[in-house]
Motif scaffolding. Structure first.
Motif, PDB file in Angstrom:
ATOM      1  N   ASN A 227     -13.536  50.371  85.947  1.00  0.00           N
ATOM      2  CA  ASN A 227     -12.633  50.607  87.075  1.00  0.00           C
ATOM      3  C   ASN A 227     -11.625  49.468  87.231  1.00  0.00           C
ATOM      4  O   ASN A 227     -11.145  49.188  88.329  1.00  0.00           O
ATOM      5  N   LYS A 228     -11.317  48.802  86.117  1.00  0.00           N
ATOM      6  CA  LYS A 228     -10.368  47.697  86.114  1.00  0.00           C
ATOM      7  C   LYS A 228      -9.325  47.927  85.036  1.00  0.00           C
ATOM      8  O   LYS A 228      -9.630  48.418  83.942  1.00  0.00           O
ATOM      9  N   ASN A 272      -8.528  57.885  93.873  1.00  0.00           N
ATOM     10  CA  ASN A 272      -7.668  56.726  94.110  1.00  0.00           C
ATOM     11  C   ASN A 272      -6.820  56.438  92.875  1.00  0.00           C
ATOM     12  O   ASN A 272      -7.353  56.328  91.764  1.00  0.00           O
ATOM     13  N   VAL A 274      -5.101  54.198  90.296  1.00  0.00           N
ATOM     14  CA  VAL A 274      -5.340  52.841  89.822  1.00  0.00           C
ATOM     15  C   VAL A 274      -4.146  52.293  89.056  1.00  0.00           C
ATOM     16  O   VAL A 274      -4.044  51.085  88.826  1.00  0.00           O
ATOM     17  N   TYR A 275      -3.235  53.180  88.665  1.00  0.00           N
ATOM     18  CA  TYR A 275      -2.035  52.727  87.952  1.00  0.00           C
ATOM     19  C   TYR A 275      -0.963  53.795  88.085  1.00  0.00           C
ATOM     20  O   TYR A 275      -1.252  54.993  88.091  1.00  0.00           O
ATOM     21  N   ASN A 320       0.338  48.546  90.623  1.00  0.00           N
ATOM     22  CA  ASN A 320      -0.376  47.656  89.686  1.00  0.00           C
ATOM     23  C   ASN A 320       0.378  47.388  88.402  1.00  0.00           C
ATOM     24  O   ASN A 320      -0.219  47.035  87.376  1.00  0.00           O
ATOM     25  N   THR A 333      -3.722  46.528  93.866  1.00  0.00           N
ATOM     26  CA  THR A 333      -5.078  46.778  94.357  1.00  0.00           C
ATOM     27  C   THR A 333      -6.076  45.998  93.506  1.00  0.00           C
ATOM     28  O   THR A 333      -5.721  45.449  92.454  1.00  0.00           O
ATOM     29  N   ALA A 335      -8.014  46.957  91.390  1.00  0.00           N
ATOM     30  CA  ALA A 335      -8.060  47.433  90.013  1.00  0.00           C
ATOM     31  C   ALA A 335      -7.217  46.555  89.093  1.00  0.00           C
ATOM     32  O   ALA A 335      -7.466  46.488  87.887  1.00  0.00           O
ATOM     33  N   ARG A 336      -6.225  45.853  89.654  1.00  0.00           N
ATOM     34  CA  ARG A 336      -5.378  44.952  88.883  1.00  0.00           C
ATOM     35  C   ARG A 336      -6.085  43.634  88.579  1.00  0.00           C
ATOM     36  O   ARG A 336      -5.726  42.930  87.632  1.00  0.00           O
ATOM     37  N   TYR A 375      -5.490  45.225  99.682  1.00  0.00           N
ATOM     38  CA  TYR A 375      -4.423  45.260  98.690  1.00  0.00           C
ATOM     39  C   TYR A 375      -3.274  44.402  99.195  1.00  0.00           C
ATOM     40  O   TYR A 375      -3.262  43.937 100.349  1.00  0.00           O
TER      41      TYR A 375
END
Length: 524
Positions: A227-228, A272, A274-275, A320, A333, A335-336, A375
């Motif tokens: 999740n990254k 959500n 993420v990118y 991100n 967020t 995730a970044r 975030y």
């Protein structure tokens, strides 16, 4: 190392809370539940996890590098003499057992344990009138123990610790496995076939996984490693940590030759984003109930006040991405990662736990800290100089929501979408071959080269096709997906990224580590 990580994954489980009347079950010693199954065993008594809904089943997800299993908790807590109450003020739940209390609210990683605020690894979530909460966190704080039997993917919640090496001999596990053996479904919701296909431009061999999206046992989810962003893993590890996926294929193209291996095109995981960048790319969006949307959505990310005070809002043009420019804005967020460099002067708004906590000017060369519980929105100097820009007020309650910058010409909508992947070029559109080439996808390797490829498509009767070929051109992929009955289809990453897994077998092994995948799960 992998063994220790897997053990951590298996113990880091999560529970879901149902809003059902409290039962009068006597306190039990153990409860066994299987991933993807509506059945559970309370000691030797087999019953449904949710008596009013056979579609409520435990399932596994990956979050922040760990695997977490989401389970229905009301049935579990009541089996041990505990209770669950709805908290109207937060729409959350209060779990009580053994003289302890744990209170959680959907969308928040913050919990209250015996009156003390505690941060969880995984936030609670609200789905289908249920509140999903982390089982390891809840069970330990309520005096319970959790074990995992990997062969049959069975979770055991017990009043006292049990022998991890002897789980299959527990009375609850035996009762549950016997029940599962007696209720095998007659129709398979996911099937596999392979063969050679004669096309106008030549013969192509293909491996095809067909997913019946109308089958309530099926769920399809996008995933990124840990999740990254900028995280990769070998395909075998992705399969192992998927939590019991029936089928997996590679998804988005990504910057495989760069130091920062970000995806190309937007990605949404578990509802959500993420990118994403403001430029549109052909995307497939999938809802929790199996609806599929194709289009080229141009998504912005709005931060908007929700506390009833003077209305304020700000838009992130990108999500991100590292690139920053004076008249733009980027939302960052967790995730970044933990921080991001400032390359262009502007201002930064920090939000933690849904509240604006900091706003300041930033200069190139600085580093922005990304809070784990929120975030940060970076906004360029020209962006903040516009006449309509509102200087953020601190202490305001806000929400972050993605929205379409312009209406998608194909009717792509974000409502209900929980998974989204992107690819190029489009192969089939509205039942006809599509020849348009997306900017950046006009090189020979994306068009005329004969190379391994992966594609995803939807048939007229609503089935999802996952397709892998050892060698084909883009024109052959167009013809193949059309011949397979697709109304819409997208080319995904290929070449050394081509990967396919089905029912215990790797059917296409990639030559590199991957970032983004599409995963299919089936409940018994």
């Amino acid at each position: 190392m992998k063994k220790k990580y897997l053990l951590g994954v298996l113990l880091a489980l999560s529970l879901v809370v149902g809003m059902l009347p409290v039962s009068t079950l006597a306190a039990s010693s153990e409860v066994a539940l299987k991933l993807g199954s509506p059945w559970c065993a309370i000691d030797t008594q087999v019953t449904q996890v949710d008596e009013s809904n056979a579609q409520v089943t435990p399932y596994a997800v990956q979050v922040n590098g760990g695997g977490y299993t989401l389970l229905p908790i009301r049935r579990v807590l009541e089996a041990f003499g505990g209770s669950v109450e709805w908290v109207p003020a937060t729409n959350g739940v209060l779990c009580t057992l053994n003289g302890h209390q744990v209170e959680l609210a959907p969308g928040s990683a913050q919990a209250t344990v015996d009156g003390q605020a505690v941060t969880m690894d995984v936030p609670a979530e609200a789905k289908n009138d249920r509140t999903f909460v982390p089982v390891r966190f809840v069970s330990e704080n309520l005096g319970l123990s959790v074990s995992y039997e990997p062969t049959n993917q069975i979770v055991v919640v017990s009043a006292a610790p049990v022998d991890q090496n002897n789980l299959t001999n527990l009375s609850s596990v035996k009762a549950l496995t016997e029940k599962l053996a007696s209720v095998q479904p007659a129709v398979q919701p996911v099937t596999y076939q392979e063969g050679s296909y004669a096309l106008p431009s030549g013969t192509v061999s293909a491996k095809i996984i067909t997913v019946n999206m109308s089958d309530p046992r099926v769920s399809v989810k996008s995933a990124i490693v840990g999740n990254k962003l900028n995280a990769t893993a070998d395909f075998g590890s992705i399969v192992s940590y998927s939590g019991g996926a029936t089928a997996i294929i590679n998804a988005n193209f990504f910057e495989s030759y760069e130091d920062i291996k970000d995806p190309i095109g937007p990605v949404m995981v578990n509802g959500n984003f993420v990118y994403g960048n403001s430029g549109s790319l052909t995307s497939l969006g999938i809802t929790a109930d199996g609806k599929m949307y194709y289009g080229r959505p141009s998504v912005f990310y709005r931060v908007i006040t929700t506390d009833g005070g003077t209305a304020q809002q700000w838009s992130g043009y990108n999500l991100n991405v590292f690139e920053q420019y004076a008249d733009g804005s980027v939302l960052y967020t967790p995730a970044r990662g933990e921080s991001v460099p400032v390359t262009c002067a502007g201002a930064a708004l920090t939000v933690r736990n849904g509240v604006t906590t900091d706003y300041r000017a930033v200069a190139a060369g600085e580093t922005l800290t990304i809070p784990a519980d929120g975030y940060v929105l970076w906004m360029g100097s020209a962006f903040t100089a516009t006449h309509y820009y509102q200087v953020p007020e601190l202490g305001r309650t806000v929400a972050m929501e993605p929205y379409l910058r312009v209406e998608d010409e194909e009717g792509f909508v974000l409502d209900g979408v929980t998974s989204l992947i992107s690819g190029a070029p489009r192969l089939v559109k509205d039942g006809a071959i599509e020849t348009y080439l997306d900017p950046g996808f006009t090189e020979a390797r994306f068009t005329t080269s004969i190379t391994p490829r992966t594609a995803v498509g939807t048939t007229a009767d609503g089935k999802l096709l996952l397709v892998s070929v050892p060698s084909a051109s883009i024109q052959q992929m167009r013809e193949l997906m059309l011949q397979l009955g697709c109304q819409d289809a997208i080319n995904l990453d290929g070449g050394a990224s081509t990967a396919m897994y089905y029912n215990g077998q790797t059917l296409a092994a990639p030559g590199r580590q991957l970032t983004t995948t599409l995963q299919v799960f089936v409940s018994p």
